[in-house]
Design an enzyme around this catalytic site. Structure first.
Site, PDB file in Angstrom:
ATOM      1  N   CYS A 105       0.307  26.395  16.147  1.00 32.28           N
ATOM      2  CA  CYS A 105      -0.767  27.332  15.850  1.00 32.28           C
ATOM      3  C   CYS A 105      -2.045  26.844  16.524  1.00 32.28           C
ATOM      4  CB  CYS A 105      -0.943  27.388  14.343  1.00 32.28           C
ATOM      5  SG  CYS A 105      -2.380  28.300  13.782  1.00 32.28           S
ATOM      6  N   HIS A 243       2.753  32.209   8.372  1.00 34.06           N
ATOM      7  CA  HIS A 243       1.795  31.108   8.591  1.00 34.06           C
ATOM      8  C   HIS A 243       0.385  31.653   8.868  1.00 34.06           C
ATOM      9  CE1 HIS A 243       0.444  27.139  10.219  1.00 34.06           C
ATOM     10  NE2 HIS A 243      -0.351  27.930  10.917  1.00 34.06           N
ATOM     11  N   GLU A 244       0.294  32.563   9.823  1.00 32.16           N
ATOM     12  CA  GLU A 244      -1.038  33.058  10.214  1.00 32.16           C
ATOM     13  C   GLU A 244      -1.712  33.838   9.093  1.00 32.16           C
ATOM     14  OE1 GLU A 244      -2.516  31.914  12.837  1.00 32.16           O
ATOM     15  OE2 GLU A 244      -0.732  30.963  13.670  1.00 32.16           O
ATOM     16  N   HIS A 247      -3.780  31.696   7.011  1.00 31.72           N
ATOM     17  CA  HIS A 247      -5.157  31.508   7.509  1.00 31.72           C
ATOM     18  C   HIS A 247      -6.020  32.717   7.163  1.00 31.72           C
ATOM     19  CE1 HIS A 247      -4.192  27.867   9.573  1.00 31.72           C
ATOM     20  NE2 HIS A 247      -3.471  28.424  10.532  1.00 31.72           N
TER      21      HIS A 247
HETATM   22 ZN   LIG Z   1      -2.132  27.570  11.691  1.00 32.84          ZN
END
Ligand SMILES: [Zn+2]
Ligand SMILES: *[C@@H]1O[C@H](CO)[C@@H](O)[C@H](O)[C@H]1NC(C)=O
Ligand SMILES: *[C@@H]1O[C@H](CO)[C@@H](O)[C@H](O)[C@H]1NC(C)=O
Ligand SMILES: *[C@@H]1O[C@H](CO)[C@@H](O)[C@H](O)[C@H]1NC(C)=O
Ligand SMILES: *[C@@H]1O[C@H](CO)[C@@H](O)[C@H](O)[C@H]1NC(C)=O
Ligand SMILES: *[C@@H]1O[C@H](CO)[C@@H](O)[C@H](O)[C@H]1NC(C)=O
Ligand SMILES: *[C@@H]1O[C@H](CO)[C@@H](O)[C@H](O)[C@H]1NC(C)=O
Ligand SMILES: [Zn+2]
Length: 288
Positions: A105, A243-244, A247
């Site tokens: 990432c 995952h993103e 964020h």
């Molecule tokens: Zn990340």
């Protein structure tokens, strides 16, 4: 302000990528041999990598990016090696080089405010999960899928994105509703290397997403993305999306390798389940 913290680190994403392929074998051997206090060809690139991904947390303005193997580099290397469960040698050994070449990432690993304490050189993590800074004011968010990429349409992508968001909704008060036209809270798309947000992708970057309440979520289109079981050179969309979205709702990276918020991803694999660490992190952030 939280977003400025993110920016402070991400400014360094505009530097050249560190790609192991571009390192000649003799430079690699040289790097393994070079001792603290010495000058070594290629040390500069290692410093740059560690700087980009947050390993100079007390030195955001002017880490000295030269070929001098100094004390600060040793500290940064040890912190990196600890994070990735490598032998903490403080040297540029081959395992460290290999870890640095793994696709990952684009968001830096270490946000100093929350995850680091003490003075320069101590590098003590206080939790496994971390925060990007910033929170949403309510739990009911809209999202928009701007486009898809080679191999599938937006229509085919839609259920995968919905499932990735549902992964978080299932363990939190968040609710996500697709918005097909107007600007949504979260905007998802596939973008080329340079795409005008000040954070061009690096060779090893898979995607990046901005912290609350920005909502920009960018996949790097150069990769071979797959909606289903990925071949060994493909990237599984849902794995990266979960995952993103972490964020997007305010989580930073975790050093727990089974956490969804661990920074690296091995092509050809599927990783879509949250770990208790991810769930605990979000709960800690919002206090529900
Ligand atoms: Zn990340
Ligand atoms: C760590 O060092 C030990 C002893 O030198 C070695 O046997 C082991 O393979 C190393 N582990 C990693 C992950 O490099
Ligand atoms: C992650 O960081 C925490 C806090 O420093 C530490 O206790 C833990 O051992 C680390 N986990 C791994 C897998 O490195
Ligand atoms: C970090 O994770 C490890 C391994 O899962 C766990 O034993 C430890 O309690 C965690 N530490 C914190 C501060 O959450
Ligand atoms: C959440 O937002 C959507 C879209 O704006 C709306 O249809 C829905 O009623 C809202 N739900 C709540 C609980 O506010
Ligand atoms: C997706 O949309 C963005 C913004 O319009 C554009 O920059 C990008 O090139 C598009 N990606 C693809 C794969 O068409
Ligand atoms: C994508 O797949 C094509 C065809 O299999 C391959 O030639 C190319 O190298 C792959 N690209 C990446 C970035 O893996
Ligand atoms: Zn971007």
């Amino acid at each position: 302000m939280a977003f400025q913290v993110f920016r402070a680190f991400c400014v360094f994403l505009v530097l050249q990528p560190f790609a192991v392929k571009s390192l000649k074998l003799e430079i690699l051997e040289n790097l393994e041999r070079v001792q603290k206090g010495e000058i070594g060809n290629g040390v500069y690139q290692v410093k740059k990598y560690l700087k980009i991904y947050g390993y100079y947390p007390h030195d955001t303005k002017h880490a000295v990016l030269d070929d001098h193997f100094d004390d600060k580099l040793e500290d940064a290397l040890k912190a990196y090696q600890q994070y990735y469960s490598l032998n903490v040698t403080g040297k540029v050994d081959s395992d460290t080089i290999k870890a640095m070449a793994t696709p990952r990432c684009g968001v830096p690993d270490v946000i100093r405010k929350r995850t680091w304490k003490g003075t320069v050189g101590t590098f003590q993590l206080v939790s496994n999960y971390s925060f990007t800074g910033g929170k949403w004011f309510n739990y009911n968010l809209t999202y928009n899928i701007q486009n898809a990429t080679r191999g599938f349409t937006v229509k085919e992508l839609r259920p995968v994105i919905a499932q990735a968001l549902q992964t978080w909704a299932a363990v939190s008060p968040f609710k996500f509703t697709e918005e097909t036209q107007a600007k949504a809270n979260i905007n998802i798309g596939f973008f080329p290397k340079d795409h005008g947000d000040g954070f061009p992708f690096k060779d090893i970057t898979l995607a990046h997403a901005f912290p609350p309440r920005d909502g920009r979520f960018h996949f790097y289109e150069k990769w071979n993305w797959s909606l289903s079981k990925p071949a060994s050179d493909q990237i599984h969309v849902k794995s990266i999306a979960v995952h993103e979205f972490g964020h997007t709702i305010g989580l930073g990276h975790s050093n727990i390798s089974k956490a969804i918020m661990f920074p690296t991803y091995n092509p050809g694999t599927i990783k879509t389940d949250l770990d208790q660490d991810d769930i605990d992190g979000l709960k800690d952030l919002y206090g529900y």
